[in-house]
Design an enzyme around this catalytic site. Structure first.
Site, PDB file in Angstrom:
ATOM      1  CG  HIS A  47      -0.304   0.363   2.516  1.00  0.00           C
ATOM      2  ND1 HIS A  47      -0.170   1.658   2.976  1.00  0.00           N
ATOM      3  CD2 HIS A  47       0.252  -0.418   3.470  1.00  0.00           C
ATOM      4  CE1 HIS A  47       0.426   1.655   4.155  1.00  0.00           C
ATOM      5  NE2 HIS A  47       0.695   0.416   4.474  1.00  0.00           N
ATOM      6  CB  CYS A  48       1.178   4.183  -1.916  1.00  0.00           C
ATOM      7  SG  CYS A  48      -0.380   4.443  -2.790  1.00  0.00           S
ATOM      8  CG  MET A  49       1.278   8.555   0.903  1.00  0.00           C
ATOM      9  SD  MET A  49       1.711   8.308   2.621  1.00  0.00           S
ATOM     10  CE  MET A  49       0.524   9.384   3.413  1.00  0.00           C
TER      11      MET A  49
END
Length: 541
Positions: A28-30
């Site tokens: 996952h990213c932001m």
């Protein structure tokens, strides 16, 4: 209760992406849950988009489910636990996902395939031709897929890998950036003087060692031993380098910064791979790490640190000069072309530049200008919403995607609305250009507006805004820039984004449009010029 909610979201997503056996990677990213998908036909896009917690989906090198900042960091661990539990039970209870019972042609209640785009499976609607959000999304996905295939060039793939090095660092950059902002506020107000030094240490500690993290991630991304990449990058920040001279100058700790760390780790990966081939297996555990650090360390100290330091200084000097002398024009170009750069995959080249500016000056002056592109998209979406009062399907899509758009997550609006429609994408870019020109103009006047971290945009960038004047002044300029982007994108789209023909074709509710019976051929709209497989009213920018 929050954990139950996050677990429920994860449990709702898992079967819609084909189950645990259909996943090759989870990250996952932001704002997004990023999944590696084995069999794309098992993913149920429309059902996923209908989940309350899902803001949208984006397909790139991974399948990305937009959950929003904060939410994604809580849902991902629950999702990973569910996947692990499911895989532990798989040998006894589930067939292989690639087996004949779960192919794309199989339809079962447990794993029905994603609905195909309406244009491919349903007869066209009766006149007047109407377009639903599903058709827009399908057309946007087709444009995305076409652009993705064009972006699969060696240079763009390399830039994507460079971006993969810096994306994991964004949470730390944000956290330390916000702490730095709080520390600056307390310092200016003269409050809590005993706490200020502690906050300064927290805010600066990560940045002083960011080169090590860049080196570690670089080696990991390019197939080397991560800790060896970190080891050679650590040479750059070691205080003892002041005793070493290169090119007639004494080095300084941190000289070359993230650019030097990136280059050093890339070299270390190549040296390590050569050693793995040339060194006898019996001596590999001793010689390979030693030679990797020794050779790369010497090249770094007597070459890369100086060269990368000069390059980093040039980047900072040029960025400041550009905005000081041509701020409005530079902002116009950067704000207007950022979304096309994203589509071309070239925006990832900016990430090392942002990080270098943050390392040098404490903030990047480029990010707030580029954030205006998202403001233009929001304004354009609001204009489309008002211009199509009777198309409830498109209006629902816009209404659900706008909150994410205000927070800087623009993909649901881009690929669900403006890009498939064509002209609204162009007018949205004009809105971003106007907002960028506004912020750039104030940079030209001497009011620099920057961000202490990369990643957030839109309203989510407010806690990270920093400049060379008071915080109130900097926040005001950024807020006014967003307002200009919203307004310009709205006006350009409202008056020029939808032609009369497009409004006539789109301004009807496809949900209530009569559908021809199976025994009757569907009548076509006279004068229709849309290409086969393209919903009425859609085009490309």
């Amino acid at each position: 209760m929050p954990e139950d909610k996050n677990r429920a979201t994860a449990a709702a997503i898992l079967p819609l992406v084909g189950g645990a056996g259909n996943l090759t990677s989870i990250a996952h990213c932001m704002t997004r849950l990023r999944l590696g998908i084995q069999d794309r036909t098992l993913v149920q896009d429309e059902t996923l988009k209908a989940l309350p917690a899902v803001m949208g989906v984006v397909e790139d090198d991974t399948y990305q489910i937009v959950l929003g900042p904060g939410t994604v960091a809580r849902v991902t661990p629950e999702f990973e636990r569910l996947v692990a539990e499911s895989r532990a039970m798989t040998p006894a209870t589930e067939p292989e996902p690639a087996g004949p019972l779960l192919t794309a042609k199989t339809t079962t209640p447990e794993s029905a395939p994603a609905p195909t785009p309406p244009a491919a499976t349903q007869p066209p609607p009766t006149s007047p031709a109407t377009t639903s959000a599903e058709e827009l999304a399908a057309h946007g996905a087709a444009l995305k897929a076409r652009q993705k295939s064009r972006n699969a060039t060696p240079v763009k793939l390399f830039l994507r890998r460079i971006a993969n090095i810096f994306v994991p660092l964004i949470p730390a950059l944000i956290g330390c950036g916000i702490i730095a902002g709080i520390n600056g506020l307390l310092t200016n107000l003269g409050w809590l003087p005993s706490v200020v030094p502690a906050l300064a240490a927290m805010a600066s500690g990560f940045m002083s060692l960011i080169a090590v993290f860049v080196g570690y991630n670089t080696a990991k991304e390019f197939g080397g031993t991560p800790v060896l990449g970190g080891a050679v990058a650590a040479v750059i920040v070691f205080p003892g380098v002041t005793h070493i001279a290169a090119f007639g100058q004494h080095l300084s700790p941190g000289q070359g910064g993230v650019l030097g760390a990136l280059a050093a780790a890339l070299l270390a990966v190549q040296v390590e791979k050569w050693c793995r081939k040339a060194v006898p297996e019996a001596l590999d555990v001793l010689l390979t790490p030693t030679l990797t650090v020794l050779v790369t360390g010497l090249v770094t100290l007597f070459g890369l640190m100086f060269v990368a330091g000069e390059a980093a200084t040039a980047i900072g000097t040029y960025a400041n000069w550009l905005l000081a002398h041509g701020g409005a024009f530079a902002g116009l170009i950067l704000g207007g072309l950022f979304l096309p750069l994203v589509m071309l995959g070239l925006h990832q080249a900016l990430i090392p530049l942002h990080t270098t500016l943050i390392e040098q000056q404490g903030y990047t002056v480029l990010l707030p200008i580029l954030a205006m592109a998202g403001a233009g998209q929001v304004g354009a979406a609001i204009a489309v919403y008002l211009r199509l009062p009777r198309n409830r399907s498109i209006r629902r899509t816009i209404k659900s995607a706008l909150p994410a758009g205000f927070l800087g997550v623009g993909e649901p609006l881009i690929y669900g609305v403006s890009l498939p429609l064509g002209r609204p994408f162009i007018t949205a870019c004009l809105g971003g250009a106007c907002g960028g020109a506004f912020v750039g103009f104030f940079n030209q006047l001497g009011d620099a507006v920057g961000s202490t971290a990369i990643g957030p945009s839109g309203w989510a960038l407010f806690p990270l805004v920093k400049g060379n004047h008071t915080l109130a002044t900097t926040l005001t300029v950024y807020a006014l820039g967003l307002a200009v982007g919203y307004l310009a994108g709205f006006l350009a789209t409202y008056f020029f984004g939808l032609s009369k023909q497009m409004r006539a074709e789109l301004n009807a509710d496809p949900d209530s449009a009569p559908t021809p019976t199976a025994a009757e051929p569907a009548p076509t709209t006279a004068g229709s010029a849309t290409a086969p497989g393209t919903p009425a009213g859609l085009g490309t920018p």
